[in-house]
Motif scaffolding. Structure first.
Motif, PDB file in Angstrom:
ATOM      1  N   VAL A 147       0.851  -1.227  -0.077  1.00 12.27           N
ATOM      2  CA  VAL A 147       0.242   0.069  -0.032  1.00 12.27           C
ATOM      3  C   VAL A 147       0.771   1.294   0.058  1.00 12.27           C
ATOM      4  O   VAL A 147       2.151   1.058   0.360  1.00 12.27           O
TER       5      VAL A 147
ATOM      6  N   ASP B 271      -4.761  -1.301   9.281  1.00 10.07           N
ATOM      7  CA  ASP B 271      -6.066  -1.575   8.501  1.00 10.07           C
ATOM      8  C   ASP B 271      -6.139  -1.884   7.171  1.00 10.07           C
ATOM      9  O   ASP B 271      -6.744  -2.920   6.575  1.00 10.07           O
ATOM     10  N   GLN B 272      -5.155  -1.378   6.429  1.00 10.34           N
ATOM     11  CA  GLN B 272      -4.844  -1.367   4.751  1.00 10.34           C
ATOM     12  C   GLN B 272      -4.467  -2.818   4.455  1.00 10.34           C
ATOM     13  O   GLN B 272      -4.721  -3.433   3.427  1.00 10.34           O
ATOM     14  N   LEU B 273      -3.721  -3.379   5.302  1.00  7.38           N
ATOM     15  CA  LEU B 273      -2.995  -4.529   5.206  1.00  7.38           C
ATOM     16  C   LEU B 273      -3.488  -5.842   5.905  1.00  7.38           C
ATOM     17  O   LEU B 273      -3.238  -7.066   5.644  1.00  7.38           O
TER      18      LEU B 273
ATOM     19  N   ILE C 111       0.878   5.078   1.572  1.00  7.97           N
ATOM     20  CA  ILE C 111       0.391   5.681   2.604  1.00  7.97           C
ATOM     21  C   ILE C 111       0.999   7.051   2.905  1.00  7.97           C
ATOM     22  O   ILE C 111       2.216   7.172   2.878  1.00  7.97           O
TER      23      ILE C 111
ATOM     24  N   ARG D  34      -3.657   3.022  10.075  1.00 12.05           N
ATOM     25  CA  ARG D  34      -3.896   3.061   8.882  1.00 12.05           C
ATOM     26  C   ARG D  34      -3.162   1.785   7.915  1.00 12.05           C
ATOM     27  O   ARG D  34      -3.633   1.024   7.155  1.00 12.05           O
TER      28      ARG D  34
END
Length: 172
Positions: free
Chosen positions: A148, A165-167, A150, A162
């Protein structure tokens, strides 16, 4: 070979906040941490300290050493967080050869802010004079790469939240 271990490589140009974010991510997840700079041979550190950018010939043994360490951690059943500039796709390709799943977290930030950070930090060998060469070398994560991008804005806790959450990361 899938060992069930995960590796998160916090990447980006010098001064982007890799160590700060990776350290907090490590504390949150309870994983093993490594700083890519610790894998450099003395000759690489001397070059960078003198303001000379590394060549690919300088980088390959460094990246291979990191890949070996990641594999050793995976074989021992450990997940890791590691900092690494990982500026080019070909460098990231070396790291993804490690055992376990490798995800990249590309930290993005305003160049002027990054330059200010570099001027005020202590104990780091990378001079701000090398920032332009890092920026010109950087190849952002491709859509087919695992990871991601970020923005490193807000508190480190906000950024780490973040990332988690995103991974889809969990402690363990």
């Amino acid at each position: 070979m899938d060992t069930g271990s995960r590796h998160v490589v916090v990447m980006g140009i010098s001064g982007s906040g890799k160590t700060t974010i990776a350290t907090q991510l490590t504390e949150t997840l309870g994983w093993v941490f490594a700083e890519a700079d610790d894998f450099h041979p003395p000759a690489n550190i001397e070059k960078m300290t003198a303001g000379t950018a590394l060549t690919d010939k300088d980088r390959w043994p460094w990246l291979e050493s990191m890949r070996t360490w990641l594999t050793e951690q995976a074989q021992a059943g450990r997940s890791t967080v590691v900092t690494c500039s990982a500026l080019r796709r070909s460098y990231r390709d070396v790291l993804t050869q490690a055992e376990g799943r490798v995800d990249f977290v590309h930290l993005l930030g305003d160049t002027d802010l990054i330059l200010e950070r570099m001027k005020t930090r202590s104990g780091h060998f990378m001079p701000e004079s090398l920032l332009p060469s890092q920026i010109s070398t950087l190849e952002p994560l491709g859509p087919d790469e695992q990871g991601v991008m970020i923005e490193n804005t807000g508190t480190p806790h906000d950024v780490v939240s973040r990332v988690i959450d995103q991974l889809g990361l969990r402690a363990g």
